[in-house]
Design an enzyme around this catalytic site. Sequence first.
Site, PDB file in Angstrom:
ATOM      1  N   LYS A 147       0.803  -1.228   0.000  1.00  0.00           N
ATOM      2  CA  LYS A 147       0.000   0.000   0.000  1.00  0.00           C
ATOM      3  C   LYS A 147       0.835   1.277   0.000  1.00  0.00           C
ATOM      4  O   LYS A 147       0.394   2.304  -0.505  1.00  0.00           O
ATOM      5  CB  LYS A 147      -0.956   0.012   1.198  1.00  0.00           C
ATOM      6  CG  LYS A 147      -2.084  -1.003   1.087  1.00  0.00           C
ATOM      7  CD  LYS A 147      -3.055  -0.870   2.236  1.00  0.00           C
ATOM      8  CE  LYS A 147      -4.082  -1.980   2.210  1.00  0.00           C
ATOM      9  NZ  LYS A 147      -5.045  -1.878   3.317  1.00  0.00           N
TER      10      LYS A 147
ATOM     11  N   ASN B 205      -4.793   2.121  -1.494  1.00  0.00           N
ATOM     12  CA  ASN B 205      -5.312   0.751  -1.605  1.00  0.00           C
ATOM     13  C   ASN B 205      -6.155   0.555  -2.861  1.00  0.00           C
ATOM     14  O   ASN B 205      -6.647  -0.540  -3.116  1.00  0.00           O
ATOM     15  CB  ASN B 205      -6.104   0.349  -0.345  1.00  0.00           C
ATOM     16  CG  ASN B 205      -7.512   0.933  -0.353  1.00  0.00           C
ATOM     17  OD1 ASN B 205      -7.749   1.984  -0.927  1.00  0.00           O
ATOM     18  ND2 ASN B 205      -8.430   0.240   0.289  1.00  0.00           N
TER      19      ASN B 205
ATOM     20  N   ASP C 254      -9.956   2.708   2.724  1.00  0.00           N
ATOM     21  CA  ASP C 254     -10.065   2.039   4.031  1.00  0.00           C
ATOM     22  C   ASP C 254     -10.738   2.938   5.077  1.00  0.00           C
ATOM     23  O   ASP C 254     -11.475   2.448   5.939  1.00  0.00           O
ATOM     24  CB  ASP C 254      -8.677   1.624   4.544  1.00  0.00           C
ATOM     25  CG  ASP C 254      -8.154   0.375   3.851  1.00  0.00           C
ATOM     26  OD1 ASP C 254      -8.976  -0.444   3.393  1.00  0.00           O
ATOM     27  OD2 ASP C 254      -6.914   0.214   3.776  1.00  0.00           O
TER      28      ASP C 254
ATOM     29  N   GLY D 271      -2.444  -0.635  17.199  1.00  0.00           N
ATOM     30  CA  GLY D 271      -1.696  -0.809  15.960  1.00  0.00           C
ATOM     31  C   GLY D 271      -1.255   0.516  15.376  1.00  0.00           C
ATOM     32  O   GLY D 271      -1.847   1.567  15.674  1.00  0.00           O
ATOM     33  N   ALA D 272      -0.186   0.457  14.579  1.00  0.00           N
ATOM     34  CA  ALA D 272       0.312   1.681  13.928  1.00  0.00           C
ATOM     35  C   ALA D 272       0.817   1.362  12.522  1.00  0.00           C
ATOM     36  O   ALA D 272       1.658   2.056  11.973  1.00  0.00           O
ATOM     37  CB  ALA D 272       1.417   2.311  14.775  1.00  0.00           C
ATOM     38  N   GLY D 273       0.289   0.285  11.939  1.00  0.00           N
ATOM     39  CA  GLY D 273       0.674  -0.093  10.578  1.00  0.00           C
ATOM     40  C   GLY D 273      -0.203   0.588   9.550  1.00  0.00           C
ATOM     41  O   GLY D 273      -0.845   1.613   9.830  1.00  0.00           O
ATOM     42  N   GLY D 274      -0.258   0.002   8.359  1.00  0.00           N
ATOM     43  CA  GLY D 274      -0.983   0.615   7.243  1.00  0.00           C
ATOM     44  C   GLY D 274      -2.461   0.813   7.542  1.00  0.00           C
ATOM     45  O   GLY D 274      -3.021   1.879   7.264  1.00  0.00           O
TER      46      GLY D 274
ATOM     47  N   TYR E  65      -9.854 -10.287   9.548  1.00  0.00           N
ATOM     48  CA  TYR E  65     -11.000 -11.045   9.011  1.00  0.00           C
ATOM     49  C   TYR E  65     -10.677 -12.503   8.716  1.00  0.00           C
ATOM     50  O   TYR E  65     -11.513 -13.223   8.170  1.00  0.00           O
ATOM     51  CB  TYR E  65     -11.590 -10.345   7.774  1.00  0.00           C
ATOM     52  CG  TYR E  65     -10.605 -10.004   6.697  1.00  0.00           C
ATOM     53  CD1 TYR E  65     -10.218 -10.930   5.755  1.00  0.00           C
ATOM     54  CD2 TYR E  65     -10.063  -8.723   6.641  1.00  0.00           C
ATOM     55  CE1 TYR E  65      -9.313 -10.600   4.767  1.00  0.00           C
ATOM     56  CE2 TYR E  65      -9.156  -8.379   5.663  1.00  0.00           C
ATOM     57  CZ  TYR E  65      -8.789  -9.325   4.729  1.00  0.00           C
ATOM     58  OH  TYR E  65      -7.885  -8.986   3.772  1.00  0.00           O
TER      59      TYR E  65
ATOM     60  N   GLY F 253     -14.321  -7.890  11.015  1.00  0.00           N
ATOM     61  CA  GLY F 253     -13.647  -7.140   9.958  1.00  0.00           C
ATOM     62  C   GLY F 253     -14.305  -7.198   8.585  1.00  0.00           C
ATOM     63  O   GLY F 253     -13.836  -6.559   7.640  1.00  0.00           O
TER      64      GLY F 253
END
Length: 237
Positions: A31, A52, A67, A92-95, A187, A208
């Site tokens: 991404k 995305n 998203d 979380g701190a990702g995409g 998910y 999700g």
Amino acid sequence: AFPVTPEEAPKVGDAMRAMQIRGLNVTVPHKQAVMAVVDEVSPEAQAIGAVNTIDHRDGRLVGHNTDAHGVLASLREDGGLQQLPACVALLGAGGAARAILYALLAAEEVERVTLLNRTVARAEALAADLRAGSRVTVAPIDDVPSMADVGLVINATSIGMQPEADASPLGDGSCLHDRMVVLDIVYKPLRTQLLEQARSVGARTVDGLGMLVHQGVRAFEIWTGVTPPANVMREAI
Ligand code: NAP
């Protein structure tokens, strides 16, 4: 689905033009990399720092991020939240967390976001990138502060995803309570350990699937100008 290696990702734009592919969805781990592939990035995707969805019009590639739309639509539809609570905990701190934090900060009613991550520096960088200021407090995910005031918990880590489906990002889940909505964007599987913990204390749970469907709904609209039936997509998944 086209499996693409990180080494081949820079060629995706040329492949789309050569094969006249009208649009693509992009997922983990590409991404961020595809931002360099497209000719233009939408202001929202630029602010989030991830693309995305790629829209191809007459040889020109535009990158979008759907998203943020997906998570808000799911919270409304599946979580019954027409308005978001004032206090939110985001794990979380990702995409995915980038897009979700962007969506939370865009909602004026959200006063405080507690951002919990294993790598604290990454969470701090995310809060700074999105110019969150005093609305966001960062903490390590293994030292969870009190959640008594928190009305919404969102898991955007990959903890709970196969093949480590037995784990919860919140340990034994003792900070959860029945006055909150808990969304787990993982998910695979849909019934995660976190959602089981939330259910057992009487919290409202959201899996999700809704976010996945609604990011796809928005992508379809971008490509075709047509709003597809989300319920049909959800049943198909
Ligand atoms: P990512 O960019 O790789 O970020 C992963 C996050 O999980 C980071 O915050 C990472 O912490 C944390 N993490 C991973 N393993 C951990 C561990 N063992 N202990 C503690 N923290 C750990 O991934 P992503 O793209 O954001 O995706 C995250 C999850 O969301 C995936 O399961 C993905 O399938 C799901 N997702 C769902 C949707 C949907 O539509 N439902 C959309 C997007 C993503 P560090 O920063 O410390 O590494």
